[in-house]
Design an enzyme around this catalytic site. Structure first.
Site, short mmCIF file in Angstrom:
data_model
loop_
_atom_site.label_atom_id
_atom_site.label_comp_id
_atom_site.label_asym_id
_atom_site.label_seq_id
_atom_site.Cartn_x
_atom_site.Cartn_y
_atom_site.Cartn_z
N TYR A 101 0.86 -1.18 0.00
CA TYR A 101 0.00 0.00 0.00
C TYR A 101 0.89 1.24 0.00
CZ TYR A 101 -3.19 3.62 1.64
OH TYR A 101 -3.92 4.77 1.76
N HIS B 140 -4.73 5.22 -2.34
CA HIS B 140 -5.92 6.08 -2.40
C HIS B 140 -5.50 7.43 -2.95
CE1 HIS B 140 -6.92 3.21 0.89
NE2 HIS B 140 -8.09 3.21 0.26
#
Length: 165
Positions: free
Chosen positions: A77, A115
């Site tokens: 991530y 994100h």
């Protein structure tokens, strides 16, 4: 910058002794403040978190978190990737992201994701150049910025074949 002039961007790991540089870069670039867990995860990721230097000046960073799926597969991530505005366009972000993508290909990582604020077209287009795709939209992801929504961008990693002697 002169035409055709090669710009030397160097990368270095994040350790306790240079953690403040990562904190200062984040404060200068991002509209949110990161908690202690962010910095713990960044250090724990080892080579997946890097600072970028231009002539010994820290101008950017990438910070990742290593995640294990229930199946045992490993994914990465990207918590943050940023370059100070005056140093954008010199290949710093590309060098940081390529460093992490190369590590993913060599270390059995299945995919990498992040994100991105839905109105950050510059970032969305940057990641798409590297094969990331928008795979989801999360409403009300952010609490202190408007709009509060984000896209999830994901790239499936193709593993590098190990050379056999």
């Amino acid at each position: 910058m002169g035409v055709g002039r090669e710009v030397a961007i160097s990368l270095d790991g994040v350790r306790d002794k240079n953690m403040m540089q990562l904190k200062k870069i984040n404060t200068a670039i991002f509209p949110v403040r990161y908690n202690d867990k962010y910095y713990t995860d960044a250090i724990a990721s080892g080579d997946f978190t890097r600072l970028a230097y231009y002539s010994d000046i820290c101008v950017g960073s990438i910070a990742c978190r290593i995640e294990k799926k229930e199946s045992g597969a490993v994914r990465v991530y990207i918590m943050t990737l940023g370059v100070l505005a005056p140093y954008r366009g010199l290949g710093t972000g590309t060098k940081l992201l390529n460093h992490v993508l190369d590590l993913c290909a060599k270390q059995n990582v299945t995919d990498i994701y992040l994100h991105v604020h839905t109105i950050n077209e510059e970032a969305i287009n940057f990641y798409k150049k590297f094969g990331f795709e928008v795979t989801d939209k999360i409403s009300n992801y952010y609490t202190n910025i408007t709009p509060p929504d984000c896209f999830v961008l994901t790239k499936v990693i193709t593993q590098t074949k190990k050379q056999t002697a």
